[in-house]
Design a protein around this motif. Structure first.
Motif, PDB file in Angstrom:
ATOM      1  N   GLU A  52     -54.263  15.024 -40.680  1.00  0.00           N
ATOM      2  CA  GLU A  52     -54.825  15.128 -42.029  1.00  0.00           C
ATOM      3  C   GLU A  52     -53.929  16.013 -42.889  1.00  0.00           C
ATOM      4  O   GLU A  52     -53.533  17.105 -42.478  1.00  0.00           O
ATOM      5  N   LEU A  53     -53.591  15.542 -44.084  1.00  0.00           N
ATOM      6  CA  LEU A  53     -52.802  16.322 -45.026  1.00  0.00           C
ATOM      7  C   LEU A  53     -53.750  17.195 -45.835  1.00  0.00           C
ATOM      8  O   LEU A  53     -54.571  16.689 -46.589  1.00  0.00           O
ATOM      9  N   ASN A  57     -49.856  16.163 -51.038  1.00  0.00           N
ATOM     10  CA  ASN A  57     -49.682  14.874 -50.360  1.00  0.00           C
ATOM     11  C   ASN A  57     -48.223  14.442 -50.394  1.00  0.00           C
ATOM     12  O   ASN A  57     -47.907  13.283 -50.173  1.00  0.00           O
ATOM     13  N   ARG A 102     -53.281   9.937 -48.538  1.00  0.00           N
ATOM     14  CA  ARG A 102     -53.583  10.762 -47.367  1.00  0.00           C
ATOM     15  C   ARG A 102     -54.656  10.196 -46.431  1.00  0.00           C
ATOM     16  O   ARG A 102     -54.518  10.291 -45.210  1.00  0.00           O
ATOM     17  N   SER A 106     -53.897   9.205 -42.428  1.00  0.00           N
ATOM     18  CA  SER A 106     -54.547   9.859 -41.295  1.00  0.00           C
ATOM     19  C   SER A 106     -55.303   8.857 -40.429  1.00  0.00           C
ATOM     20  O   SER A 106     -55.246   8.911 -39.194  1.00  0.00           O
ATOM     21  N   TYR A 359     -44.749  19.921 -44.301  1.00  0.00           N
ATOM     22  CA  TYR A 359     -45.245  18.823 -43.482  1.00  0.00           C
ATOM     23  C   TYR A 359     -44.151  18.211 -42.608  1.00  0.00           C
ATOM     24  O   TYR A 359     -44.326  18.010 -41.405  1.00  0.00           O
TER      25      TYR A 359
END
Length: 457
Positions: A52-53, A57, A102, A106, A359
């Motif tokens: 999960e971000l 994003n 996002r 995910s 990320y």
């Protein structure tokens, strides 16, 4: 019949843990991926999905010839990375950057790992050190490592915990933005397609509007820290906007609110004093995040201050900003060159907890940890990538290149790469120098991949 190797246990189902699981399983090694959500929630996560971000994003620049993070994208794609392949399938227009939708991102990573025959996903917290019978463990718990596990590692290493504050930017509902004031344009019209060239929404400010915004920002109520948090520093690459404003009234104009490379079609002869940019946050285009507007303002103050931005006077917020404390290891002191804890080599660390920031950097350390752990399980001698590569430069920095006394989280950048003799001393321009770095890195990374180019399974 060949006996299957014992599983690798991976703690943490974020970007690093998910990528590590994919890499190890792709090499034919079974994996048990432990994720504490939804049994144990965190401040930042909103779902139980893997990878999960939680903040931006954006995976930042996708330019693999002139940008170090774009080169890291290239290396992860070359290594068959799950994170990058999935990001490409759920990309959003963002100029020269790679932005991600996002939720489907995910969801696909969760489904892909759940469907892999060598991956078992177990939900629940690993409180404290992993059981002694787990002979190969990757800890990829990220900056929000559970207190019990963080304390167990601290006790094992006798190292004072290190931390910094990270902040989250607000997200706005598109249909609440006033398009008679805002306009679509990427800075300097960057991008190969029309969608990329119009990937950002821009809200202009004149001098009076900017001054009023700064005054309100400096006067706004902000989150109060606990006593044990008061000496925690911010990560310089993700400063809250009010902290930037405290450093000088024009700091934001030279940062996320810089007005360069943009022309307001509503007033083409007037140069904005400052510009607030918003970037699409989902494929539907119903949500936009305010670029670079991380904040620790209290929620009531946020809505008041952000609605001073022209075009956002009636903004409806899908998510307001926030701040949370991130924990990371003093990796130069605690980890060996293959990301193993010196005090207990069965424990390998990956992701943001190792002291990389971003990320993509976190996922890249997961990719490397998964490959190293799987090779070790299979009895192969797999070294780390050369320091001339983006992945190799990062791992070298966090496991020995940085000074342990002053170690702080680091994004990938060309300053971590060994200089090119052909361009030392600035005898060629920056674009030539960066192209030299990326050409060398691609060749060296491809050579490093060759021994495991055809993983089992």
């Amino acid at each position: 019949m060949t006996h299957a190797p014992d599983p690798i246990h991976i703690i943490g189902g974020g970007l690093a843990g998910s990528e590590a699981a994919w890499q190890a399983a792709s090499m034919g090694v079974p994996v048990v991926l432990h994720e504490m959500r939804p049994e144990v929630a965190t401040f930042a996560h909103k779902t139980e999905g893997l990878a999960e971000l939680v903040c931006s994003n954006s995976f930042r620049s996708d330019d693999d010839e002139q940008n170090a993070v774009g080169l890291l994208h290239w290396e992860m794609r070359a290594a068959g990375g799950l994170v990058m392949a999935t990001a490409d399938r759920h990309s959003l227009p963002a100029g020269s950057a790679l932005a991600i939708d996002r939720e489907p991102f995910s969801a696909e990573i969760t489904a892909t790992l759940a469907a892999h025959p060598l991956v078992t996903i177990e939900r629940g917290e690993i409180a404290g050190l992993p059981p002694a019978e787990w002979s190969s463990v990757i800890i990829a718990t990220g900056p929000l490592t559970s207190p019990a596990l963080a304390e167990a590692v601290r006790a094992l290493t006798d190292e004072t915990a290190l931390a910094f504050f990270d902040a989250i930017a607000p997200i706005v509902h598109f249909d609440s933005i006033d398009l008679s004031k805002a306009w679509f344009q990427s800075r300097y019209d960057k991008g190969e397609t029309e969608a990329d060239r119009t990937a950002y929404l821009n809200c202009p400010m004149n001098r009076a509007e900017y001054d009023a915004f700064i005054d309100a920002l400096l006067a706004a109520d902000t989150a109060e820290f606990k006593d044990w948090e008061r000496d925690t520093p911010y990560f310089e690459g993700c400063l809250p906007i009010e902290v930037m404003a405290e450093r000088g009234r024009d700091t934001l104009r030279h940062g996320p609110m810089k007005p360069v490379g943009l022309t307001n079609p509503h007033a083409p002869t007037e140069k904005p004093h400052a510009v607030v940019q918003l970037r699409r946050d989902n494929a539907l285009g119903t949500l936009y995040n305010i670029v670079g507007f991380q904040t620790k303002m209290k929620h009531g103050a946020q809505t008041e201050v952000l609605r001073l931005i022209p075009g956002l006077e009636a903004a409806a917020f899908a998510r307001l900003g926030g701040i949370h404390r991130n924990t990371f290891l003093n990796s130069p002191r605690l980890l060996d060159g293959r990301m193993r804890l010196k005090a207990d080599p069965r424990l390998r660390f990956a992701g943001q907890v190792t002291g990389v920031e971003g990320y993509v950097e976190s996922a890249a350390m997961g990719l490397l940890a998964g490959r190293l752990a799987a090779a070790e399980r299979l009895g192969r001698d797999l070294g780390t990538p050369p320091e001339t590569t983006a992945t190799g430069a990062l791992i070298r920095h966090i496991t020995g290149g940085a000074d342990a006394k002053t170690f702080q989280p680091m994004n990938v950048n060309f300053g971590l790469f060994p200089p090119l003799e052909a361009v030392r001393g600035g005898r060629r321009g920056r674009r030539d120098r960066y192209k030299g770095y990326t050409d060398r890195a691609k060749a060296d990374f491809t050579a490093w991949l060759a021994p495991v180019a055809e993983p089992a399974g």
